[in-house]
Scaffold this active site. Structure first.
Site, PDB file in Angstrom:
ATOM      1  N   SER B  62       0.807  -1.234   0.000  1.00  0.00           N
ATOM      2  CA  SER B  62       0.000   0.000   0.000  1.00  0.00           C
ATOM      3  C   SER B  62       0.833   1.274   0.000  1.00  0.00           C
ATOM      4  O   SER B  62       0.291   2.364  -0.191  1.00  0.00           O
ATOM      5  CB  SER B  62      -0.934   0.031   1.205  1.00  0.00           C
ATOM      6  OG  SER B  62      -1.931  -0.940   1.048  1.00  0.00           O
ATOM      7  N   LYS B  65       0.337   3.431  -2.823  1.00  0.00           N
ATOM      8  CA  LYS B  65      -0.876   4.248  -2.972  1.00  0.00           C
ATOM      9  C   LYS B  65      -0.571   5.743  -3.091  1.00  0.00           C
ATOM     10  O   LYS B  65      -1.079   6.399  -4.004  1.00  0.00           O
ATOM     11  CB  LYS B  65      -1.862   3.974  -1.833  1.00  0.00           C
ATOM     12  CG  LYS B  65      -2.581   2.635  -1.976  1.00  0.00           C
ATOM     13  CD  LYS B  65      -3.597   2.441  -0.849  1.00  0.00           C
ATOM     14  CE  LYS B  65      -4.408   1.161  -1.038  1.00  0.00           C
ATOM     15  NZ  LYS B  65      -4.335   0.255   0.111  1.00  0.00           N
ATOM     16  N   TYR B 190      -2.547  -3.262 -10.693  1.00  0.00           N
ATOM     17  CA  TYR B 190      -2.482  -2.901  -9.276  1.00  0.00           C
ATOM     18  C   TYR B 190      -1.614  -3.886  -8.493  1.00  0.00           C
ATOM     19  O   TYR B 190      -0.798  -3.481  -7.649  1.00  0.00           O
ATOM     20  CB  TYR B 190      -3.902  -2.840  -8.696  1.00  0.00           C
ATOM     21  CG  TYR B 190      -3.946  -2.430  -7.249  1.00  0.00           C
ATOM     22  CD1 TYR B 190      -3.559  -1.151  -6.855  1.00  0.00           C
ATOM     23  CD2 TYR B 190      -4.358  -3.326  -6.266  1.00  0.00           C
ATOM     24  CE1 TYR B 190      -3.593  -0.778  -5.517  1.00  0.00           C
ATOM     25  CE2 TYR B 190      -4.390  -2.957  -4.929  1.00  0.00           C
ATOM     26  CZ  TYR B 190      -4.011  -1.686  -4.557  1.00  0.00           C
ATOM     27  OH  TYR B 190      -4.029  -1.323  -3.237  1.00  0.00           O
ATOM     28  N   TYR B 237      -4.401   3.594   7.670  1.00  0.00           N
ATOM     29  CA  TYR B 237      -5.711   2.942   7.699  1.00  0.00           C
ATOM     30  C   TYR B 237      -6.534   3.462   8.881  1.00  0.00           C
ATOM     31  O   TYR B 237      -6.454   4.640   9.209  1.00  0.00           O
ATOM     32  CB  TYR B 237      -5.568   1.413   7.777  1.00  0.00           C
ATOM     33  CG  TYR B 237      -4.642   0.835   6.749  1.00  0.00           C
ATOM     34  CD1 TYR B 237      -4.803   1.109   5.391  1.00  0.00           C
ATOM     35  CD2 TYR B 237      -3.593   0.006   7.125  1.00  0.00           C
ATOM     36  CE1 TYR B 237      -3.959   0.557   4.430  1.00  0.00           C
ATOM     37  CE2 TYR B 237      -2.751  -0.560   6.176  1.00  0.00           C
ATOM     38  CZ  TYR B 237      -2.932  -0.275   4.837  1.00  0.00           C
ATOM     39  OH  TYR B 237      -2.103  -0.826   3.912  1.00  0.00           O
ATOM     40  N   VAL B 255       1.179  -3.624   3.886  1.00  0.00           N
ATOM     41  CA  VAL B 255       1.138  -4.899   4.603  1.00  0.00           C
ATOM     42  C   VAL B 255       2.403  -5.721   4.407  1.00  0.00           C
ATOM     43  O   VAL B 255       2.584  -6.756   5.050  1.00  0.00           O
ATOM     44  CB  VAL B 255      -0.095  -5.765   4.228  1.00  0.00           C
ATOM     45  CG1 VAL B 255      -1.372  -5.123   4.727  1.00  0.00           C
ATOM     46  CG2 VAL B 255      -0.141  -6.032   2.747  1.00  0.00           C
TER      47      VAL B 255
END
Lengths: 301, 301, 301, 301
Positions: B62, B65, B190, B237, B255
């Site tokens: 992530s 992102k 992705y 998160y 993660v």
């Protein structure tokens, strides 16, 4: 007046509701139907009573859900079905992600909503999805006594093209470990099932079997009761409570405009009118059943 | 004590937290990592301060992102991004179906949760997803100054195999008309982005650019602020509030065990420790940043 | 141009946004305010810079939330607070029942939303709610240096009359065992807190203390950071992400039209304009802070 | 074997389920009941068949809900009821905040869940809540033919003391403008209604009236159908689907351990066993009805 005349009269009285409904648009091919079509068929085992466009074929759509459940009951039994899907009304629309607090549990879906029906498809026996489909088509043919039944290719292709929500639901079922299937094959099977064409008469014949528990070679009394009970509580989506109150009999609708209704121990009914209410149920079809139920005391309550 | 020694000391003090975390298991290949690895790198523009396994590559997951967001900002601008995704914290886990009352709205997702990041991938320029990927890989290489960066093939294949939730999210985005993409191509892109390998040092270099707003050829000050702000409110998160309180700087976790942290106007940090807390953030990594922030007054509050 | 002139200029430029907002109507008495009032005050510890209606008192409403948190931090400490309320953004409006799957957990509420603030009221020390109120009023007077501060009786009575949602939240907290309080006394206390009147100057003085961590006799640096961090992630309700992006500083709004904003290590700001955006934040006030932040580089990102 | 002997036999066979259930604990006074009590009464209009502790009085709790609905139907008519509450199953527990996306709509609650039943209480005619209560008590006495019926004071006081969730629901209904009532008076009325004591025989007599539509001076056929239909879809909370499948008749349970069940056109049943399943329905009571329904073909499907 005899029953056929009364059906005709009520059907004409309810025509006014057609304009208040709206043909399903999320499957583009469904939008092309003639929304003026309106028919009903009532089958008592001895006689067939019809009115209007009872002989026009339309795609079954969600009316295939109780059939999928019936075949799955025969194929794997209640216990296996209950491991995969629940029995309670979800309180939400048919295509909902019945998902909360980051959990998807079998008790949150049931065979009458898309996620549950798609899950059940994996339990139908067959080496390939092609074989599975042949089995379910044969089953519908046996239930209706109409061996000519087939699918509407255009609607099927249209569903396949636009069925992303069903694919999302199938991947969600996979992601939560509830199924372990190739999503394209699975949803293709489901789209084909939904595209099977039937008439009001065909639906009345299926409903009759569910009503009378007689032809046990096809459907056992126990399985028929399972299906009737779940149609009572969830068959008309989140309009099931309203239908229980106003019509009072188990029924299943499809966004194609059909309703299959069961008057337990008495007879089966098929209705067709493609303009839907905001819950996705045939509006004029629902109103027609309401009028008839009140006149003839069909309610089981 | 100099800074390198202090980093080393704090890192050793925080080793105890490794045992309280748990390596991500939903991508099987990630489970195979050595959970004892623990490293940090701090880059000030002038000097690099490191401790532990700062030079071990791990998949960004992530942490890609904010990079996707940066490239999309450059490619299509803020307005187009805001048409597609929101900016508010969702209050839910990173992989949630941010969906309520049968509606999916751009304001319910943001670039720091899976649904939003996947949506943003469609805005990256490129004729094919292969070209798009080459562009983002080149962009990460430019940001890190490390032209040798590439993907971890095993993790990529493992993600692709088990990424059904991301496929479900992508189909949901399609179903609600937010994107109109081939889901397999999109999620494959992705998964490849998430599988890009970087070290603590690489992350520290990216974070430095976000902190200093200097290298405007690569990232404009405005875009850096966008990314820093959204990392502050949503980067960890549904542990972002806790992190704001205890560390007090913008950061993004993955993660894979990495955390990229930005001390605005001052320096960039990369941390690695693969055992995660229950929100999906590196546990020892988070604790190490907490200790250092308190000692050195990094909090921007 | 000096700073006062610049504040005046920006304030006038932003007047146009007043018309796009809407004065809060759910507390009838609030609807009676003059929505043309618009003021700002910036306090640097050495100088006070003002423009417009900076000296008009208005009810603090939710701006009391960070003050309740501060006093509770002093009264019972972080651990006890964290047992009762969480720290994460909820992703929902300020008055939401942050409740899911039949569970209400401390982690689902935080001190910046009504349920969390009401819960925190029970932690303020005092034998009676009257004593508790005297303590918090004294605390606001100390923070502002304005010993004349009191409540707006009409607004207080109006809130008391119409505050059923807050009563529902309080009963829900009781029902889930999170608090054990007489709801009428508790909500009466909360309504009185919300009705404390302050001016832009008063808010600027409180914000200054949060910004500078100097007057540790009143607020410790640690407590100030707690409050600043949670204002950053949740202070502007579900508009906090947008505010972080466009203004980039911790702030708390109230439906009375005030915003208290903290520029860490530098100064404190109070803004007032009662017409609100659809998230419940002062619209012109928010836009004014946005313009000023961009011109003077206030963003901490 | 005659019917009384068969009831006795089935009751003894189902005793084993008592141990698998759990007496309601959220109303402390309810916990004190003797969980070994287990009784049934079946009333056909001509004969009364009983077994076990059919003559032990217990509090009706939610079994009063269909009675509240019946009286409200008589007092204000269907249209006014439907303006206030819906008819669909909620898919959630009986005490849920049926609330989503910051909206509470009449269609999200129904007369069989707490929020809906509390809302309906406001429609019962009567100048004061004392008068309203006298009217509903008289109505229950008329329905049962038992003029000695009264409330259990201890349970009433216990409910009043611990009924914070119901108060929260009532304030929520007020806050969303669905009702405009003094919450203490309203919930006090509701707690008193729930505390009315009845025996299995009393319930069987009420159910008989609902089954036969004969005593139209007390209940019209139309109103009886309304109540039977909604009990079918929602009467056993989120266990209604399971009950429809396994027993197949309209029924309403209460957390006091009673179940009132209607076999349409045939007879009425009352069952009592205070140990509940995880949905809040009498476990042994439910199982007993299941056994009997299968043996005697009570299912209406």
């Amino acid at each position: 007046m005899n029953l056929d005349t009364l059906l005709e009269k009520n059907l004409n009285d309810c025509r006014t509701y057609i304009l208040k409904g709206k043909v399903a648009s999320y499957i583009p091919e469904l939008e092309k139907v003639d929304c003026e079509k309106f028919g009903i068929c009532l089958y008592t085992g001895k006689a067939t009573h019809c009115a209007g466009d009872w002989n026009i074929p339309f795609t079954m759509q969600s009316i295939i859900k109780p059939i999928i459940l019936l075949l799955a009951l025969q194929d794997v039994g209640i216990e296996n079905i209950r491991k995969l899907v629940g029995i309670e009304a979800t309180g939400k629309p048919f295509d909902a992600f019945n998902y909360s607090d980051q959990a998807l549990k079998s008790e949150h879906i049931n065979p009458m909503v898309n996620a549950g029906a798609i899950a059940l498809c994996t339990l139908i026996k067959g080496d390939t999805y092609s074989n599975k489909f042949n089995r379910i088509l044969k089953f519908v043919q046996d239930l209706t006594g109409n061996s000519a039944l087939g699918i509407d290719e255009k609607v099927y292709l249209s569903e396949q093209k636009t069925g992303n929500k069903n694919r999302a639901l199938a991947y969600m079922l996979n992601a939560y470990g509830m199924i372990d299937e190739d999503v394209e094959n699975l949803t293709d099977f489901y789209f084909r099932c939904c595209s099977i064409k039937a008439t009001c008469k065909d639906l009345a014949h299926i409903a009759y079997i569910l009503a009378k528990h007689e032809n046990k070679g096809i459907v056992s009394a126990e399985d028929a009761r399972y299906v009737n009970a779940i149609m009572m509580t969830s068959g008309m989506y989140d309009g099931s409570g309203e239908f229980a109150l106003n019509v009072g009999i188990p029924a299943k609708s499809g966004v194609g405009g059909g309703i299959m209704a069961v008057v337990p121990n008495r007879f089966g009914i098929g209705v067709y009118s493609p303009a839907l209410d905001n819950k996705g149920n045939s509006l004029a079809g629902r109103k027609l059943l309401e009028c008839l139920s009140k006149q003839f005391n069909w309610s089981i309550f």
